[in-house]
Enzyme design. Structure first.
Site, PDB file in Angstrom:
ATOM      1  N   LYS A 125       0.977  -1.303   0.123  1.00 47.71           N
ATOM      2  CA  LYS A 125       0.033  -0.087  -0.004  1.00 47.71           C
ATOM      3  C   LYS A 125       0.906   1.371  -0.043  1.00 47.71           C
ATOM      4  CE  LYS A 125      -3.417   2.297   3.083  1.00 47.71           C
ATOM      5  NZ  LYS A 125      -4.173   2.234   4.309  1.00 47.71           N
TER       6      LYS A 125
ATOM      7  N   SER B 107      -8.863   3.084   4.005  1.00 46.59           N
ATOM      8  CA  SER B 107      -8.169   3.748   2.957  1.00 46.59           C
ATOM      9  C   SER B 107      -7.182   2.589   2.072  1.00 46.59           C
ATOM     10  CB  SER B 107      -6.760   4.499   3.737  1.00 46.59           C
ATOM     11  OG  SER B 107      -6.107   3.798   4.566  1.00 46.59           O
TER      12      SER B 107
ATOM     13  N   SER C 228      -9.550   0.907   8.188  1.00 41.07           N
ATOM     14  CA  SER C 228      -9.021   1.153   6.750  1.00 41.07           C
ATOM     15  C   SER C 228      -8.533  -0.384   6.044  1.00 41.07           C
ATOM     16  CB  SER C 228      -7.614   2.043   6.832  1.00 41.07           C
ATOM     17  OG  SER C 228      -7.942   3.198   6.893  1.00 41.07           O
TER      18      SER C 228
END
Length: 471
Positions: free
Chosen positions: A71, A147, A171
């Site tokens: 990520k 996220s 997230s």
């Protein structure tokens, strides 16, 4: 091995084929690159071209040769650029591996690319101005959550069996719910934060990843969990490997279920959690309706600490971001961080303590809590506009908690929580159910998640956008 065969395997399955000699790690990597290429044009889940070559990994690790993606949430892979989804960050390169990446390498995992995230990770929608909207493989008109949204999209689409992500208020669990995945937020101290941080977000941000199966989640947690010398938090070591625990019966548990929140909850979403509770009762657990006595305003106030720590990271960056290049809420976070006082931080810490005590008290009388993961089905693009003017940090947190009101309390309190893809809506969209346990009980979460996976299997569900062209 072709792309269709690869896309149907989880990480444990891929590793087993490589160990058996049926396929080589190089062949798997080549197929994974084709699988990613086959779906990413539809998803917009990568920040840049794939790594070429992939960072070195230990060929003798337990998951040797298994491909994954990382990520874009900060410096993670030595020598690789990162942007945190922001137009204001240019030319930043990680000078060292994150400790979690070191453990991924030791496990043999092969990093192939970097996935999209909202700017500075402060949104439940992955729709940054820098990279645009990441599209949901179940319905490209809907979002993937945030996220860790790009990570979720690629795992759900069969491009990789596992993706790195982190969780500061939901997230990992929110994208897992949006995309039909298993998303574990480990407990505080279970996975490392270093070497560049001793804690992130006042101990409310947790590193791990997203999988399609519970056994993958357990195997990966075995590979990366454990204390780091000098880190502020260290979870109690498990009595046995998580991969072993997941195959054992947890015994009869005291299970609480709650589907109410301070914001309206979609009927289909609430029904999924109730169905999960009924399944657990059918399996043999004792189920009652109950929830921790947590004040929503305390959760917002405690999560303000995570936002302020994000603002502090902006201020400490080698090149402070140009506010004109930040999205609106990031500019507000930066401004409120500059003006925050010690009393503001103390108020957030006091709220953190109240939430932690309430959740801790709850788990003296219950072993497990079942809730929806989100209050809604995967929202349409633009529902959570991070570049909208007029927000304060608190009003923005309240806005995203209208979509995901069930997750953040457990970032604050520090215990583990997991989202499992137990249901689908009438529209064919995935619905996640959240399981929460007391600190140190990731084993219990994985055991119960495995029971639910066996009782109501989800592995054969695949979205319309998928690397396996036969589906």
């Amino acid at each position: 091995m072709n792309v269709d065969e690869y896309a149907g395997l989880d990480a444990v399955g891929v590793a087993a084929l490589i160990r058996s000699g049926e396929v080589t790690a190089a062949e798997v990597e080549a197929v994974a690159r084709r699988a990613i290429g086959a779906v990413n044009g539809d998803l917009n889940a990568l920040t840049s071209p794939l790594f070429d070559p992939a960072p070195a990994a230990d060929r003798s690790g337990p998951l040797a040769g298994v491909p994954f993606v990382v990520k874009d949430s900060g410096p993670f892979v030595r020598g690789m650029p990162f942007t945190l989804g922001s137009r204001a960050i240019r030319g930043a390169v990680a000078g060292t591996d994150h400790e979690l990446m070191t453990r991924f390498r030791a496990a043999g995992l092969v990093a192939l690319g970097q996935t999209t995230a909202p700017e500075w990770g402060l949104n439940f929608a992955t729709e940054s101005r820098r990279y645009g909207a990441t599209r949901n493989p179940w319905d490209p008109h809907r979002g993937v959550g945030g996220s860790s949204g790009g990570a979720a999209a690629l795992v759900a689409a069969g491009a990789v069996p596992f993706a790195h992500g982190n969780d500061g208020a939901g997230s990992l669990r929110v994208p897992a719910s949006c995309c039909g995945l298993v998303g574990l937020k480990p407990g505080r101290g279970r996975t490392p934060s270093g070497p560049l941080a001793g804690e992130v977000g006042f101990g409310q941000v947790y590193e791990f990843g997203l999988t399609r199966t519970v056994r993958d989640c357990a195997a990966l947690l075995d590979a990366v969990s454990g204390p780091v010398v000098g880190e502020k938090y260290a979870a109690t070591p498990p009595a046995r490997p998580f991969a072993t625990a997941v195959r054992t019966d947890p015994g009869r548990l005291r299970v609480a279920v709650s589907t109410t929140a301070h914001t309206p909850v979609d009927r289909q979403v609430a029904d999924a959690a109730v169905t999960a509770a009924r399944l657990l009762e059918w399996i043999g657990h004792d189920v009652t309706e109950a929830a921790p006595a947590v004040a929503p305003d305390d959760v917002v106030e405690a999560c303000l600490l995570t936002a302020l720590s994000t603002g502090a990271a902006m201020l400490r960056a080698p090149a402070r971001p140009n506010p004109d290049l930040l999205e609106a809420v990031s500019r507000v976070v930066l401004g409120e961080t500059v003006s925050a006082s010690l009393l503001d931080v103390a108020a957030g810490i006091d709220a953190q303590h109240r939430v932690t005590r309430a959740v801790g008290t709850f788990f003296t009388a219950h072993d497990l809590l079942v809730t929806p993961t989100m209050a809604q089905l995967p929202p349409s693009h633009g529902t959570l506009d991070y570049d909208a003017e007029g927000h304060t940090v608190r009003s923005w947190l309240r806005r995203i908690f209208e979509v995901g009101p069930f997750t953040a309390a457990f970032n604050v309190s520090g215990g583990p929580a997991i989202s499992v893809p137990l249901a689908q809506s009438r529209e064919g969209l995935p619905i996640g159910v959240q399981l929460v346990a007391a600190p140190g009980r990731e084993d219990l979460l994985l055991q119960v998640a495995a029971q639910l996976e066996q009782a109501a299997p989800w592995r054969d569900r695949t979205p319309p956008i998928h690397a396996d062209t036969r589906r």
